[in-house]
Design a protein around this motif. Sequence first.
Motif, PDB file in Angstrom:
ATOM      1  N   ALA A   6      28.694 -81.667 -33.534  1.00 29.91           N
ATOM      2  CA  ALA A   6      28.679 -80.287 -34.353  1.00 29.91           C
ATOM      3  C   ALA A   6      27.575 -80.183 -35.227  1.00 29.91           C
ATOM      4  CB  ALA A   6      29.738 -80.181 -35.009  1.00 29.91           C
ATOM      5  N   GLU A   7      27.091 -81.044 -36.213  1.00 34.94           N
ATOM      6  CA  GLU A   7      26.742 -81.334 -37.410  1.00 34.94           C
ATOM      7  C   GLU A   7      24.833 -81.871 -36.800  1.00 34.94           C
ATOM      8  OE1 GLU A   7      27.742 -84.172 -40.770  1.00 34.94           O
ATOM      9  OE2 GLU A   7      26.619 -82.745 -41.730  1.00 34.94           O
ATOM     10  N   PHE A   8      24.770 -82.335 -35.880  1.00 38.28           N
ATOM     11  CA  PHE A   8      23.524 -83.715 -34.984  1.00 38.28           C
ATOM     12  C   PHE A   8      22.683 -82.814 -34.674  1.00 38.28           C
ATOM     13  CE2 PHE A   8      25.961 -86.845 -33.307  1.00 38.28           C
ATOM     14  CZ  PHE A   8      25.683 -86.972 -32.185  1.00 38.28           C
ATOM     15  N   ILE A   9      23.628 -82.053 -33.353  1.00 36.42           N
ATOM     16  CA  ILE A   9      22.660 -81.414 -32.440  1.00 36.42           C
ATOM     17  C   ILE A   9      21.888 -80.483 -32.812  1.00 36.42           C
ATOM     18  CG2 ILE A   9      23.257 -80.366 -30.725  1.00 36.42           C
ATOM     19  CD1 ILE A   9      23.719 -82.954 -29.831  1.00 36.42           C
ATOM     20  N   PRO A  10      22.479 -79.500 -34.469  1.00 37.67           N
ATOM     21  CA  PRO A  10      21.322 -78.488 -34.763  1.00 37.67           C
ATOM     22  C   PRO A  10      20.590 -79.251 -35.316  1.00 37.67           C
ATOM     23  CG  PRO A  10      23.778 -78.019 -35.111  1.00 37.67           C
ATOM     24  CD  PRO A  10      23.804 -79.020 -34.487  1.00 37.67           C
ATOM     25  N   VAL A  11      20.242 -80.194 -35.822  1.00 36.64           N
ATOM     26  CA  VAL A  11      19.152 -81.217 -36.934  1.00 36.64           C
ATOM     27  C   VAL A  11      18.222 -81.632 -35.210  1.00 36.64           C
ATOM     28  CG1 VAL A  11      18.863 -83.125 -38.285  1.00 36.64           C
ATOM     29  CG2 VAL A  11      20.734 -81.769 -38.661  1.00 36.64           C
TER      30      VAL A  11
ATOM     31  N   MET B  74      13.565 -82.979 -31.051  1.00 33.90           N
ATOM     32  CA  MET B  74      14.258 -84.748 -30.815  1.00 33.90           C
ATOM     33  C   MET B  74      15.758 -84.042 -29.662  1.00 33.90           C
ATOM     34  SD  MET B  74      15.016 -86.992 -34.125  1.00 33.90           S
ATOM     35  CE  MET B  74      15.307 -85.488 -35.239  1.00 33.90           C
ATOM     36  N   ILE B  75      15.784 -83.079 -29.271  1.00 39.27           N
ATOM     37  CA  ILE B  75      16.952 -82.591 -28.452  1.00 39.27           C
ATOM     38  C   ILE B  75      16.909 -83.079 -27.260  1.00 39.27           C
ATOM     39  CG2 ILE B  75      16.279 -80.384 -28.115  1.00 39.27           C
ATOM     40  CD1 ILE B  75      19.834 -82.118 -28.273  1.00 39.27           C
ATOM     41  N   LEU B  76      14.965 -83.142 -27.073  1.00 38.81           N
ATOM     42  CA  LEU B  76      14.152 -83.506 -25.405  1.00 38.81           C
ATOM     43  C   LEU B  76      14.871 -84.777 -25.625  1.00 38.81           C
ATOM     44  CD1 LEU B  76      11.561 -81.145 -25.947  1.00 38.81           C
ATOM     45  CD2 LEU B  76      13.713 -80.571 -24.610  1.00 38.81           C
ATOM     46  N   ALA B  77      14.281 -85.572 -26.155  1.00 34.96           N
ATOM     47  CA  ALA B  77      14.515 -87.164 -25.839  1.00 34.96           C
ATOM     48  C   ALA B  77      15.931 -87.377 -25.770  1.00 34.96           C
ATOM     49  CB  ALA B  77      13.822 -87.465 -26.884  1.00 34.96           C
ATOM     50  N   ILE B  78      17.191 -86.918 -27.042  1.00 40.02           N
ATOM     51  CA  ILE B  78      18.611 -87.588 -26.622  1.00 40.02           C
ATOM     52  C   ILE B  78      18.935 -86.594 -25.853  1.00 40.02           C
ATOM     53  CG2 ILE B  78      20.638 -86.615 -28.400  1.00 40.02           C
ATOM     54  CD1 ILE B  78      19.126 -86.989 -30.278  1.00 40.02           C
TER      55      ILE B  78
ATOM     56  N   SER C 159      21.272 -77.900 -24.651  1.00 37.43           N
ATOM     57  CA  SER C 159      21.017 -77.193 -25.901  1.00 37.43           C
ATOM     58  C   SER C 159      20.249 -75.999 -24.540  1.00 37.43           C
ATOM     59  CB  SER C 159      20.407 -77.614 -26.604  1.00 37.43           C
ATOM     60  OG  SER C 159      19.451 -77.324 -26.851  1.00 37.43           O
ATOM     61  N   ALA C 160      20.584 -74.859 -25.561  1.00 40.83           N
ATOM     62  CA  ALA C 160      19.512 -73.895 -25.569  1.00 40.83           C
ATOM     63  C   ALA C 160      17.875 -74.230 -25.265  1.00 40.83           C
ATOM     64  CB  ALA C 160      19.221 -72.710 -26.622  1.00 40.83           C
ATOM     65  N   VAL C 161      17.301 -75.411 -26.034  1.00 37.15           N
ATOM     66  CA  VAL C 161      15.616 -76.300 -26.505  1.00 37.15           C
ATOM     67  C   VAL C 161      16.128 -76.433 -24.749  1.00 37.15           C
ATOM     68  CG1 VAL C 161      14.862 -77.690 -27.533  1.00 37.15           C
ATOM     69  CG2 VAL C 161      16.358 -76.284 -28.558  1.00 37.15           C
ATOM     70  N   GLN C 162      16.246 -77.720 -24.671  1.00 39.97           N
ATOM     71  CA  GLN C 162      16.708 -77.875 -23.075  1.00 39.97           C
ATOM     72  C   GLN C 162      15.998 -76.853 -22.381  1.00 39.97           C
ATOM     73  OE1 GLN C 162      19.918 -80.572 -23.821  1.00 39.97           O
ATOM     74  NE2 GLN C 162      18.196 -81.561 -22.797  1.00 39.97           N
ATOM     75  N   CYS C 163      16.352 -75.998 -22.534  1.00 38.88           N
ATOM     76  CA  CYS C 163      16.709 -74.634 -21.226  1.00 38.88           C
ATOM     77  C   CYS C 163      15.450 -74.144 -21.336  1.00 38.88           C
ATOM     78  CB  CYS C 163      18.093 -74.142 -20.786  1.00 38.88           C
ATOM     79  SG  CYS C 163      19.920 -74.357 -20.738  1.00 38.88           S
ATOM     80  N   ARG C 164      15.020 -73.879 -22.133  1.00 35.22           N
ATOM     81  CA  ARG C 164      13.444 -73.411 -22.668  1.00 35.22           C
ATOM     82  C   ARG C 164      12.650 -74.329 -21.931  1.00 35.22           C
ATOM     83  NH1 ARG C 164      15.900 -71.086 -26.934  1.00 35.22           N
ATOM     84  NH2 ARG C 164      15.405 -72.248 -28.038  1.00 35.22           N
ATOM     85  N   HIS C 165      13.179 -75.575 -22.089  1.00 36.65           N
ATOM     86  CA  HIS C 165      11.481 -76.261 -21.717  1.00 36.65           C
ATOM     87  C   HIS C 165      11.506 -76.295 -20.071  1.00 36.65           C
ATOM     88  CE1 HIS C 165       9.534 -79.649 -22.669  1.00 36.65           C
ATOM     89  NE2 HIS C 165       9.526 -80.367 -21.347  1.00 36.65           N
TER      90      HIS C 165
END
Length: 279
Positions: free
Chosen positions: A74-79, A85-89, A119-125
């Motif tokens: 809950a703390e590091f996913i938003p970072v 970095m969420i794409l690689a993770i 993540s929403a970021v991944q969904c936009r990729h």
Amino acid sequence: AKRGGRNRHGFFTADLQARSVRTLQIENALRRALERGQLELHYQPQVSLATRQIVGAEALLRWRHPELGQVSPAEFIPVAENSGMILAIGEWVLRTAVHDAKRWLDMHLPLPAISVNLSAVQCRHPQLPEMVARCLRQAGLPARRLELELTESAAIDDPAAALAMMEQLHGRGVRLSMDDFGTGYSSLSALKRFQIHKLKIDQSFVRDLDADANDRAIVSAIIRMAQALGMQTTAEGVETEGQLEFLREQGCDAGQGYLFGRPLPADAFEAYLRTHRDN
Ligand code: C2E
Ligand code: CA
Ligand code: CA
Ligand code: CA
């Protein structure tokens, strides 16, 4: 009034600085977490409420850093999202989860499906559907055994792009579930168009089911709506027999929560599956 304003500003700045120092620490440490093998997946069972059989497991990311200790997703996913970095993770999570699921499938352990958070970021990729297909192909896991959990914000930010992405994943046979259902703003018509297979009823509605008549009304309405739209339901955060009893009466399909099992590291989860092989 002027001094009050300055004071408020002073507090605000100090608070902001403390938070951004922590955020920077996390961001820097997270950059190396993958290569240093500090990330790990834990698995939590999802159980049929009618039969108690295991119907799936959710992969949940864990990060232990030598100085920062155990940092909550809950703390590091938003970072990770804000820094890209969420794409690689996220790719590492998917690759690891489908690989583990394939191993358990080959061992004939009772795990029909694996759920992975997106993540929403991944969904936009734009490359997401191809990345998912590549992971499945490399692991040799059939697409119908993978379920991707997305939140309502992933669908709302850019509905047209989200729709196209979901159609591609759906077309490849991957199942989609709406995570934290009821906490966002999805319209019911959007849900139907988005080819969502399952609603995950958010744990905030499940927590007080025993005591709160409003939560009981909401949960029962979500289940009936899902049934009317031909979708499955999984309740999150099931901790008590009372919650289980109500959810089962209402026709909820599956549950996930401490009542059935906590998230476990892969080897411990494998042992858990082995003890349930003959059930
Ligand atoms: P989520 O997807 O809603 O995951 C369910 C959370 O509820 C997990 O917290 C789980 O440990 C917790 N939980 C399960 N059963 C119970 C219960 O009976 N009672 C209570 N109180 N809690 C329960 P966790 O593992 O700390 O994860 C928090 C959030 O971090 C997740 O919420 C998800 O949004 C995010 N997350 C975790 N792993 C990933 C990942 O691989 N990728 C992405 N994008 N997000 C992730
Ligand atoms: Ca989830
Ligand atoms: Ca959830
Ligand atoms: Ca949640």
